[in-house]
Design an enzyme around this catalytic site. Structure first.
Site, PDB file in Angstrom:
ATOM      1  N   LYS A 112       0.801  -1.232   0.000  1.00  0.00           N
ATOM      2  CA  LYS A 112       0.000   0.000   0.000  1.00  0.00           C
ATOM      3  C   LYS A 112       0.832   1.279   0.000  1.00  0.00           C
ATOM      4  O   LYS A 112       0.376   2.319  -0.454  1.00  0.00           O
ATOM      5  CB  LYS A 112      -0.892   0.055   1.255  1.00  0.00           C
ATOM      6  CG  LYS A 112      -2.007  -0.936   1.285  1.00  0.00           C
ATOM      7  CD  LYS A 112      -2.652  -0.992   2.667  1.00  0.00           C
ATOM      8  CE  LYS A 112      -1.815  -1.733   3.666  1.00  0.00           C
ATOM      9  NZ  LYS A 112      -1.749  -3.177   3.523  1.00  0.00           N
ATOM     10  N   VAL A 160      -5.746  -3.793  -1.287  1.00  0.00           N
ATOM     11  CA  VAL A 160      -6.983  -3.395  -0.618  1.00  0.00           C
ATOM     12  C   VAL A 160      -7.819  -4.631  -0.326  1.00  0.00           C
ATOM     13  O   VAL A 160      -8.372  -5.250  -1.222  1.00  0.00           O
ATOM     14  CB  VAL A 160      -7.832  -2.453  -1.503  1.00  0.00           C
ATOM     15  CG1 VAL A 160      -9.040  -1.951  -0.733  1.00  0.00           C
ATOM     16  CG2 VAL A 160      -7.008  -1.305  -2.009  1.00  0.00           C
ATOM     17  N   GLY A 165      -7.053  -7.696   0.814  1.00  0.00           N
ATOM     18  CA  GLY A 165      -6.530  -9.059   0.643  1.00  0.00           C
ATOM     19  C   GLY A 165      -7.205  -9.831  -0.471  1.00  0.00           C
ATOM     20  O   GLY A 165      -7.063  -9.505  -1.644  1.00  0.00           O
ATOM     21  N   GLY A 218      -1.401 -13.889  16.340  1.00  0.00           N
ATOM     22  CA  GLY A 218      -0.789 -13.387  15.109  1.00  0.00           C
ATOM     23  C   GLY A 218      -1.741 -12.569  14.260  1.00  0.00           C
ATOM     24  O   GLY A 218      -1.459 -12.260  13.107  1.00  0.00           O
ATOM     25  N   GLU A 243      -0.259  -7.069  15.103  1.00  0.00           N
ATOM     26  CA  GLU A 243       1.196  -6.925  15.156  1.00  0.00           C
ATOM     27  C   GLU A 243       1.628  -6.577  16.578  1.00  0.00           C
ATOM     28  O   GLU A 243       0.830  -6.103  17.383  1.00  0.00           O
ATOM     29  CB  GLU A 243       1.635  -5.750  14.252  1.00  0.00           C
ATOM     30  CG  GLU A 243       1.150  -5.831  12.836  1.00  0.00           C
ATOM     31  CD  GLU A 243       2.148  -6.527  11.923  1.00  0.00           C
ATOM     32  OE1 GLU A 243       3.337  -6.551  12.270  1.00  0.00           O
ATOM     33  OE2 GLU A 243       1.708  -7.062  10.890  1.00  0.00           O
ATOM     34  N   LYS A 246      -6.075   2.275   2.645  1.00  0.00           N
ATOM     35  CA  LYS A 246      -6.849   1.510   1.667  1.00  0.00           C
ATOM     36  C   LYS A 246      -7.959   2.366   1.054  1.00  0.00           C
ATOM     37  O   LYS A 246      -8.251   2.280  -0.146  1.00  0.00           O
ATOM     38  CB  LYS A 246      -7.431   0.261   2.326  1.00  0.00           C
ATOM     39  CG  LYS A 246      -6.358  -0.762   2.658  1.00  0.00           C
ATOM     40  CD  LYS A 246      -6.887  -1.849   3.559  1.00  0.00           C
ATOM     41  CE  LYS A 246      -5.803  -2.888   3.849  1.00  0.00           C
ATOM     42  NZ  LYS A 246      -6.178  -3.778   4.945  1.00  0.00           N
ATOM     43  N   GLY A 255      -3.698 -12.827   4.975  1.00  0.00           N
ATOM     44  CA  GLY A 255      -3.292 -14.238   4.892  1.00  0.00           C
ATOM     45  C   GLY A 255      -2.595 -14.477   3.572  1.00  0.00           C
ATOM     46  O   GLY A 255      -2.983 -13.923   2.545  1.00  0.00           O
TER      47      GLY A 255
HETATM   48  N1  LIG Z   1       0.402 -10.365   5.243  1.00  0.00           N
HETATM   49  C1  LIG Z   1      -0.778 -10.118   4.669  1.00  0.00           C
HETATM   50  O1  LIG Z   1      -1.748 -10.820   4.894  1.00  0.00           O
HETATM   51  C2  LIG Z   1      -0.904  -8.987   3.689  1.00  0.00           C
HETATM   52  C3  LIG Z   1      -2.134  -8.801   3.024  1.00  0.00           C
HETATM   53  C4  LIG Z   1      -2.269  -7.780   2.076  1.00  0.00           C
HETATM   54  C5  LIG Z   1      -1.173  -6.961   1.829  1.00  0.00           C
HETATM   55  N2  LIG Z   1       0.007  -7.132   2.490  1.00  0.00           N
HETATM   56  C6  LIG Z   1       1.141  -6.281   2.142  1.00  0.00           C
HETATM   57  O2  LIG Z   1       2.068  -7.027   1.390  1.00  0.00           O
HETATM   58  C7  LIG Z   1       3.408  -6.597   1.657  1.00  0.00           C
HETATM   59  C8  LIG Z   1       4.225  -7.763   2.159  1.00  0.00           C
HETATM   60  O3  LIG Z   1       3.640  -8.234   3.373  1.00  0.00           O
HETATM   61  P1  LIG Z   1       4.223  -9.459   4.148  1.00  0.00           P
HETATM   62  O4  LIG Z   1       3.225  -9.844   5.163  1.00  0.00           O
HETATM   63  O5  LIG Z   1       4.680 -10.478   3.191  1.00  0.00           O
HETATM   64  O6  LIG Z   1       5.487  -8.790   4.876  1.00  0.00           O
HETATM   65  P2  LIG Z   1       6.833  -9.502   5.320  1.00  0.00           P
HETATM   66  O7  LIG Z   1       6.557 -10.911   5.714  1.00  0.00           O
HETATM   67  O8  LIG Z   1       7.503  -8.602   6.272  1.00  0.00           O
HETATM   68  O9  LIG Z   1       7.693  -9.580   3.966  1.00  0.00           O
HETATM   69  C9  LIG Z   1       8.367  -8.488   3.410  1.00  0.00           C
HETATM   70  C10 LIG Z   1       9.639  -9.029   2.763  1.00  0.00           C
HETATM   71  O10 LIG Z   1      10.287  -7.990   2.044  1.00  0.00           O
HETATM   72  C11 LIG Z   1      11.693  -8.053   2.352  1.00  0.00           C
HETATM   73  N3  LIG Z   1      12.343  -6.780   2.120  1.00  0.00           N
HETATM   74  C12 LIG Z   1      12.500  -5.724   2.958  1.00  0.00           C
HETATM   75  N4  LIG Z   1      13.175  -4.738   2.352  1.00  0.00           N
HETATM   76  C13 LIG Z   1      13.492  -5.170   1.116  1.00  0.00           C
HETATM   77  C14 LIG Z   1      14.215  -4.606   0.028  1.00  0.00           C
HETATM   78  N5  LIG Z   1      14.749  -3.385   0.085  1.00  0.00           N
HETATM   79  N6  LIG Z   1      14.333  -5.335  -1.104  1.00  0.00           N
HETATM   80  C15 LIG Z   1      13.799  -6.579  -1.188  1.00  0.00           C
HETATM   81  N7  LIG Z   1      13.115  -7.155  -0.178  1.00  0.00           N
HETATM   82  C16 LIG Z   1      12.960  -6.462   0.961  1.00  0.00           C
HETATM   83  C17 LIG Z   1      11.715  -8.470   3.784  1.00  0.00           C
HETATM   84  O11 LIG Z   1      12.984  -8.946   4.127  1.00  0.00           O
HETATM   85  P3  LIG Z   1      13.471  -8.860   5.688  1.00  0.00           P
HETATM   86  O12 LIG Z   1      12.654  -9.892   6.384  1.00  0.00           O
HETATM   87  O13 LIG Z   1      14.907  -9.182   5.593  1.00  0.00           O
HETATM   88  O14 LIG Z   1      13.186  -7.487   6.138  1.00  0.00           O
HETATM   89  C18 LIG Z   1      10.634  -9.555   3.792  1.00  0.00           C
HETATM   90  O15 LIG Z   1      11.112 -10.780   3.370  1.00  0.00           O
HETATM   91  C19 LIG Z   1       3.295  -5.475   2.673  1.00  0.00           C
HETATM   92  O16 LIG Z   1       3.362  -4.257   1.987  1.00  0.00           O
HETATM   93  C20 LIG Z   1       1.929  -5.722   3.293  1.00  0.00           C
HETATM   94  O17 LIG Z   1       1.363  -4.542   3.768  1.00  0.00           O
HETATM   95  C21 LIG Z   1       0.156  -8.136   3.407  1.00  0.00           C
END
Ligand SMILES: NC(=O)c1ccc[n+]([C@@H]2O[C@H](COP(=O)([O-])OP(=O)(O)OC[C@H]3O[C@@H](n4cnc5c(N)ncnc54)[C@H](OP(=O)(O)O)[C@@H]3O)[C@@H](O)[C@H]2O)c1
Lengths: 337, 162
Positions: A126, A153, A155, A208, A211, A226, A319
């Site tokens: 986002k 937006v 999921g 979980g 956060e 969003k 998720g």
């Molecule tokens: N989780 C959900 O259910 C969900 C749903 C909808 C949208 N989102 C969005 O999707 C995105 C990812 O979410 P997530 O839950 O997967 O987060 P996450 O588990 O924290 O994954 C983010 C990944 O990006 C890596 N990263 C950080 N900086 C980077 C860089 N400069 N270059 C390349 N990789 C880098 C991180 O590495 P490190 O671990 O080494 O920092 C980590 O592996 C976020 O923007 C989140 O808001 C998440």
């Protein structure tokens, strides 16, 4: 069969989840749509996997689960994602790095680099969308590539694609809904169990669902972001996070929920844009039998349209597997056209 | 308003015309031809919105048109909205909050329920407001927003009103 070469940037919950989904769905998608998705690069914070002949996405997913992604034979330590995006021979970038609503980075630079090297972008992030929507949209257009962000937006819940592909003839007049599963979970539990906010918050953290630092969710910031994306993408507005009027849920008490319930209402954190007014995020009373009164971690959006009237969609807002549904439909929609 | 009309053509028009003349907005008309009164008149139930100050003149006009008015039920404040306030409800003088709504003349606090947990914790109040019409309700809600801001209360509005 059309081969599509993919880069996944940010290999966390979502990035690796998408890799797994691509691997599991590869045959299904190629049979049904004649598109073969092949992951040719993965970018992480500390290095990259580069493999022009294709990466076994399931293997990469498993290595990530074990914390040994850097043991992959094609791992290149210290190579930045920007260089991967600029240099790789790929068609599309899936951007799934962490959300940053102040600078949009690193996602913003990743997306710009992708567009400027004629790669489509599909993202769940986002941050860049909230602060630089117009710039991103224009750069994509200028380079003749697509920019899709259904996963950013709600999921799994389809809303952008719903409007683009099935409500084409409608003017969207207003948008309201529950866009944050964490807040919905907390308010639902507080209401059904009569428990105080702090108690349910720590329960959600243990599960979980929330956060360690819940500010972004419970203060309504995530919902506002969003809403801003929806305003820009669906209503054609030009607003950013600072234009939104935002109140979170931290002051909601069991007593207030009980008073609401006794009169047939639940309290929900609602994001709303009416008649192109400024986006508004606030706890609101919702009649228990109203379509927006969904419980648990569900998200829901109601669109008021000129032809179709009221359209409501509900679904899982987060998720890895659920969100990859949206990312895959964005991928497919780019190539099906 | 319940009327009784003679079983003759044109009677309904004689009853409805004055309402629109006085700027009223007819919501529904229930014309029960099969339920004649003992005197052979047809009962008609009309619901309309109108400035209450003109009611007296409307009644006179109808009567002079030869219409029998059986009953008038007036619902002055038609709009209803439920809201919740959270914060120091009592300390911030809930009486004053109510008075300020009531003194508008177009809206009033119809119902109030307060929940008070222990000391130091925030209390909550459910407040039901009635207002003369949609516009008046918007004004009343805006007034309550201002009061809530001034008294540092969280106002939770219903999604039905906005
Ligand atoms: N989780 C959900 O259910 C969900 C749903 C909808 C949208 N989102 C969005 O999707 C995105 C990812 O979410 P997530 O839950 O997967 O987060 P996450 O588990 O924290 O994954 C983010 C990944 O990006 C890596 N990263 C950080 N900086 C980077 C860089 N400069 N270059 C390349 N990789 C880098 C991180 O590495 P490190 O671990 O080494 O920092 C980590 O592996 C976020 O923007 C989140 O808001 C998440």
């Amino acid at each position: 069969m059309k081969k599509v070469r993919i880069l996944i940037i940010g290999f966390g919950v979502i990035g690796s989840g998408v890799a797994r989904a691509i691997s599991e769905k590869r045959e299904f998608i190629s049979d049904k749509y004649g598109i073969d998705f092949e992951v040719v690069g993965i970018g992480e914070r500390d290095g990259c996997i580069v493999c022009p002949e294709g990466i076994d996405a399931m293997e990469a997913y498993k290595l990530k689960q074990d914390g040994t992604l850097n043991k992959h034979p094609c791992w290149k330590d210290g190579v930045s994602s920007i260089d991967l995006i600029k240099g790789a021979n790929a068609d599309i970038v899936i951007e799934a790095t962490p959300t940053n609503i102040n600078s949009g980075e690193p996602g913003l630079s990743h997306m710009m680099a992708a567009f400027n090297t004629k790669k489509h972008v599909v993202t769940s992030n986002k941050g860049p969308l909230t602060i630089a929507f117009q710039k991103l949209k224009k750069t994509a257009e200028k380079n003749g590539v697509q920019f899709r962000f259904e996963a950013a937006v709600g999921g799994a819940m389809p809303v952008l694609n719903l409007v683009r592909e099935t409500l084409q003839a409608n003017e969207i007049l207003s948008i309201e809904g529950i866009l944050n599963g964490t807040c919905n979970y907390i308010l639902t539990r507080m209401s059904t169990e009569g428990l105080p906010y702090e108690h349910v918050l720590s329960e959600a953290q243990e599960l979980g669902i929330a956060e360690a630092d819940p500010t972004y969710d419970v203060d309504g910031i995530d919902t506002a972001c969003k809403l801003v994306i929806l305003a820009n993408a669906i209503l054609g507005m030009n607003v950013s996070y600072k234009d939104a009027d935002v109140t979170g849920i931290t002051q909601i008490s069991p007593g207030a929920l009980k008073l609401a319930s006794d009169d047939g209402y639940v309290i929900k954190l609602i994001g709303e844009i009416k008649d192109r007014n400024r986006p508004r995020v606030a706890p609101r009373l919702v009649p228990k039998d109203h379509p927006l009164a969904v419980g648990g971690t569900l998200n829901v959006i109601s669109l008021r349209t000129d032809l179709a009237g009221e359209i409501t969609v509900t679904g899982k807002g987060a998720g890895a597997i659920e969100t990859s549904s949206s990312i895959l439909s964005d991928l497919i929609s780019i190539y099906k056209a | 308003m319940n009327l009784e009309l003679k079983d003759m053509p044109g009677q309904l028009v004689l009853a409805l015309q004055p309402i629109s003349e006085f700027g009223g907005n007819i919501v529904s008309v229930l014309h029960q031809r099969d339920k004649k009164t003992p005197r052979g008149l047809i009962p008609v139930q009309i619901t309309f919105e109108m400035d209450g100050k003109k009611l007296e003149r409307l009644i006179n006009r109808m009567k002079s048109n030869g219409i029998t008015i059986a009953q008038i039920g007036e619902d002055r404040l038609r709009e209803k909205a439920t809201m919740i306030l959270i914060g120091h409800i009592i300390h911030s003088d809930i009486r004053d909050t109510i008075d300020r709504i009531d003194s508008t003349g177009y809206a009033e606090v119809k119902d109030l329920a307060v929940s008070m947990p222990g000391v130091a914790q925030h209390s909550a109040a459910r407040i039901v407001i009635n207002a003369a019409g949609k516009k008046e309700m918007q004004n009343a809600i805006q007034l309550l927003r201002d009061i809530a801001r001034e008294k540092e209360l969280l106002l939770i509005e219903s999604i039905e009103e906005a």
